[in-house]
Scaffold this motif. Structure first.
Motif, PDB file in Angstrom:
ATOM      1  N   MET A  16      -4.585   8.687  -3.683  1.00  0.00           N
ATOM      2  CA  MET A  16      -5.594   8.784  -2.636  1.00  0.00           C
ATOM      3  C   MET A  16      -6.508   7.548  -2.632  1.00  0.00           C
ATOM      4  O   MET A  16      -6.860   7.023  -1.572  1.00  0.00           O
ATOM      5  N   ARG A  17      -6.892   7.082  -3.809  1.00  0.00           N
ATOM      6  CA  ARG A  17      -7.740   5.883  -3.902  1.00  0.00           C
ATOM      7  C   ARG A  17      -7.092   4.691  -3.203  1.00  0.00           C
ATOM      8  O   ARG A  17      -7.721   3.993  -2.414  1.00  0.00           O
ATOM      9  N   ARG A  18      -5.801   4.494  -3.477  1.00  0.00           N
ATOM     10  CA  ARG A  18      -5.122   3.326  -2.934  1.00  0.00           C
ATOM     11  C   ARG A  18      -4.870   3.465  -1.430  1.00  0.00           C
ATOM     12  O   ARG A  18      -5.064   2.510  -0.670  1.00  0.00           O
ATOM     13  N   ILE A  19      -4.455   4.659  -0.962  1.00  0.00           N
ATOM     14  CA  ILE A  19      -4.153   4.805   0.464  1.00  0.00           C
ATOM     15  C   ILE A  19      -5.421   4.745   1.308  1.00  0.00           C
ATOM     16  O   ILE A  19      -5.404   4.276   2.451  1.00  0.00           O
ATOM     17  N   LEU A  49       0.328   4.189   7.672  1.00  0.00           N
ATOM     18  CA  LEU A  49      -0.602   4.452   6.577  1.00  0.00           C
ATOM     19  C   LEU A  49      -1.413   5.723   6.816  1.00  0.00           C
ATOM     20  O   LEU A  49      -1.713   6.469   5.881  1.00  0.00           O
ATOM     21  N   GLN A  50      -1.747   5.987   8.087  1.00  0.00           N
ATOM     22  CA  GLN A  50      -2.461   7.234   8.419  1.00  0.00           C
ATOM     23  C   GLN A  50      -1.624   8.452   8.036  1.00  0.00           C
ATOM     24  O   GLN A  50      -2.131   9.416   7.455  1.00  0.00           O
ATOM     25  N   TYR A  77       0.851  -1.208   0.000  1.00  0.00           N
ATOM     26  CA  TYR A  77       0.000   0.000   0.000  1.00  0.00           C
ATOM     27  C   TYR A  77       0.881   1.252   0.000  1.00  0.00           C
ATOM     28  O   TYR A  77       0.620   2.216  -0.732  1.00  0.00           O
ATOM     29  N   ARG A  78       1.905   1.234   0.820  1.00  0.00           N
ATOM     30  CA  ARG A  78       2.812   2.380   0.914  1.00  0.00           C
ATOM     31  C   ARG A  78       3.542   2.594  -0.413  1.00  0.00           C
ATOM     32  O   ARG A  78       3.604   3.712  -0.939  1.00  0.00           O
ATOM     33  N   LYS A  79       4.077   1.501  -0.969  1.00  0.00           N
ATOM     34  CA  LYS A  79       4.852   1.580  -2.206  1.00  0.00           C
ATOM     35  C   LYS A  79       4.008   2.126  -3.363  1.00  0.00           C
ATOM     36  O   LYS A  79       4.421   3.034  -4.095  1.00  0.00           O
ATOM     37  N   VAL A  80       2.806   1.559  -3.546  1.00  0.00           N
ATOM     38  CA  VAL A  80       1.932   1.971  -4.653  1.00  0.00           C
ATOM     39  C   VAL A  80       1.534   3.443  -4.511  1.00  0.00           C
ATOM     40  O   VAL A  80       1.577   4.219  -5.480  1.00  0.00           O
TER      41      VAL A  80
END
Length: 520
Positions: A445-448, A461-462, A428-431
């Motif tokens: 924004m969609r992915r995070i 992640l926050q 998630y962080r990488k993408v």
């Protein structure tokens, strides 16, 4: 050696055609631990354990209700202090931790076929598949003393192949069948006794033949002056002897042809085995010296096609380069290019992966582009095995070559199949960061948001979501500050996070209590 840990294991009692199960307690270590600690195994012990594994499964399958063991792998087998092999009693409460561990993807993917992603179904064929994978792992990870001879290697290769190819007409149907196929071990003294028996047997036969020949000679001498009827009879018999000799010659020629064909088939099987072992050492174990030895051995005989011989020679050269302490990049590049030219079919899939792995060791942009070209070809083959690994290599190559969105899409594919939390958070962080760096804020924004929804307790992640929010609202500092304040209000521990403090500094803010203020 005294072992600190004890295990509840299966105690199987065979009676006629039935088998009864009970449990016993032994001190020992798992087979996986034994392999990692010992590295060497006597050939006699290897065959004994292989036979015991198959025998235990055969007994389990004979129990009332025809159950299956289900979790057949080196983690479920125990080597006791007396070197006896046992299977864990998976119903025992003391083994539940090990049962949970065996359900991890890193273990499942090695001992289950691809179409069976989880230990959900139980069947005899899946037990035999796990047994064959355990045999493979045992052979790959240990040094057998003395070395296995060619006949033994062929026997074991045949067993493994017939268990892994479950749809084949020649697939093994029972563990008892496998037990009978395991080679028997003879030490040098036994071999000498066998040779002596063999020699004496043929000595007796030779003596008998001499007696028969002498008898015929004597008979021929005594019957030299027979009447014309006897001569006529002799002529007929001679004719029959000629015909018999011609027939015998025909049989000998057929036998010779069959022997030659069998010898050729055996040579091809040996070379196939060498190619498979070379690939195993190259891809899984990363022992490039042993990989080189096996690929070179595959080149030694007559291969079925020049193409296979070329692949073996190319991979031997690649392995030799990677085995060097100082990587000879130019030689490696040439060996990879020559091998890649021969790859074109689905049957070449495993060698595509070998070549792709070789390209990961080169750092030039051109070689990464070649990796991506071959990776696209490999994915087009539709081969399931190794897809995640190849996708990982392609994602890294795209990222290093500055193609951030392409890299992000590759990592998204990995995210779709990854099951572990730590790896998913990292993806998630990488993408998100790749989309952000490519100025695709909406995609970021969609992915995070998906990541935060899945792991709401993840501070990392926050904070990343806050970074994307502030990036979106660069022209509206007030909105960015409000987002930061809400985050602090929702969880005060976020202030301790290094990335959060760094974000505040980048945006020109500072904390005063729980309020985010302009930096003075």
């Amino acid at each position: 050696m005294a072992y600190e840990q004890g295990y509840d294991v299966l105690r199987l009692i065979e009676h006629s055609e039935s088998c009864y199960v009970s449990s016993k307690y032994v001190r020992g270590r798992t087979l996986i631990r034994y392999i990692r600690e010992e590295k060497e195994i006597e050939k006699e012990q290897l065959f004994a354990w292989m036979r015991k594994m198959a025998g235990t499964l055969a007994c389990v399958h004979k129990c009332r209700g025809a159950p299956c063991y289900q979790y057949v792998n080196p983690y479920s087998m125990i080597i006791a202090e007396d070197e006896e092999l046992y299977f864990l009693d998976l119903k025992a409460a003391s083994n539940q931790e090990m049962l949970i561990r065996m359900q991890k993807r890193t273990i499942r993917e090695h001992f289950l076929p691809e179409e069976e992603a989880y230990y959900q179904r139980a069947s005899v064929t899946l037990d035999l598949y796990g047994l064959a994978r355990t045999y493979q792992y045992l052979l790959a990870e240990t040094e057998v003393l003395p070395d296995l001879n060619k006949k033994e290697i062929l026997k074991l290769e045949k067993i493994i192949s017939r268990c892994l190819n479950r749809q084949s007409k020649k697939a093994c149907q029972s563990a008892q069948e496998i037990k009978r196929m395991i080679p028997s071990y003879k030490n040098e003294e036994e071999k000498e006794r066998s040779k002596g028996k063999y020699f004496r047997k043929w000595l007796y036969i030779a003596a008998a033949v001499v007696v028969i020949i002498l008898g015929r000679s004597i008979f021929a001498g005594n019957s030299h002056s027979t009447n014309s009827y006897s001569e006529k009879s002799h002529a007929i018999n001679s004719g029959n002897d000629v015909k018999a000799a011609e027939t015998k010659t025909g049989i000998d020629e057929k036998e010779a042809a069959a022997y030659t064909a069998g010898k050729k088939e055996t040579a091809e099987q040996m070379q196939t085995t060498e190619m498979e072992l070379g690939s195993l050492y190259f891809l899984k174990l990363e022992d490039y010296e042993k990989s080189r030895q096996h690929f070179e051995a595959a080149c030694a005989g007559t291969k079925k096609t020049d193409k296979e011989s070329g692949i073996a020679a190319g991979m031997a050269a690649v392995s030799a380069c990677l085995a060097e302490k100082t990587l000879p990049e130019e030689e490696l590049k040439q060996a990879l290019e020559q091998t890649a030219l021969l790859l074109e079919e689905k049957e070449d899939a495993i060698y595509y992966r070998c070549v792709l792995k070789g390209y990961t060791c080169l750092d030039a942009k051109e070689q990464r582009e070649e990796l991506l070209r071959l990776g696209i070809q490999y994915r087009a083959l539709g081969e399931k095995e190794g897809q995640e690994e190849v996708t990982q290599w392609m994602a890294m190559a795209y990222e290093q070559n500055g193609k951030k969105s392409d890299a992000a899409k590759m990592y998204e594919e990995l995210l779709a199949v990854e099951g572990k939390r730590a790896e998913r958070e990292e993806l998630y962080r990488k993408v998100t960061e790749l989309f952000l760096a490519d100025k695709k804020n909406d995609d970021a924004m969609r992915r995070i948001r998906e990541g935060v929804t899945e792991y709401p307790d993840s501070v990392e992640l926050q904070v990343l979501k806050l970074r994307v929010t502030c990036k979106e609202k660069e022209k509206n500092r007030r909105a960015c500050r409000k987002a930061l304040e809400r985050a602090v209000k929702n969880r005060t521990d976020i202030q301790k996070n290094e990335d959060f403090r760094k974000l505040l500094q980048e945006q020109g803010f500072q904390m005063k209590g729980e309020k985010v203020c302009e930096k003075e």
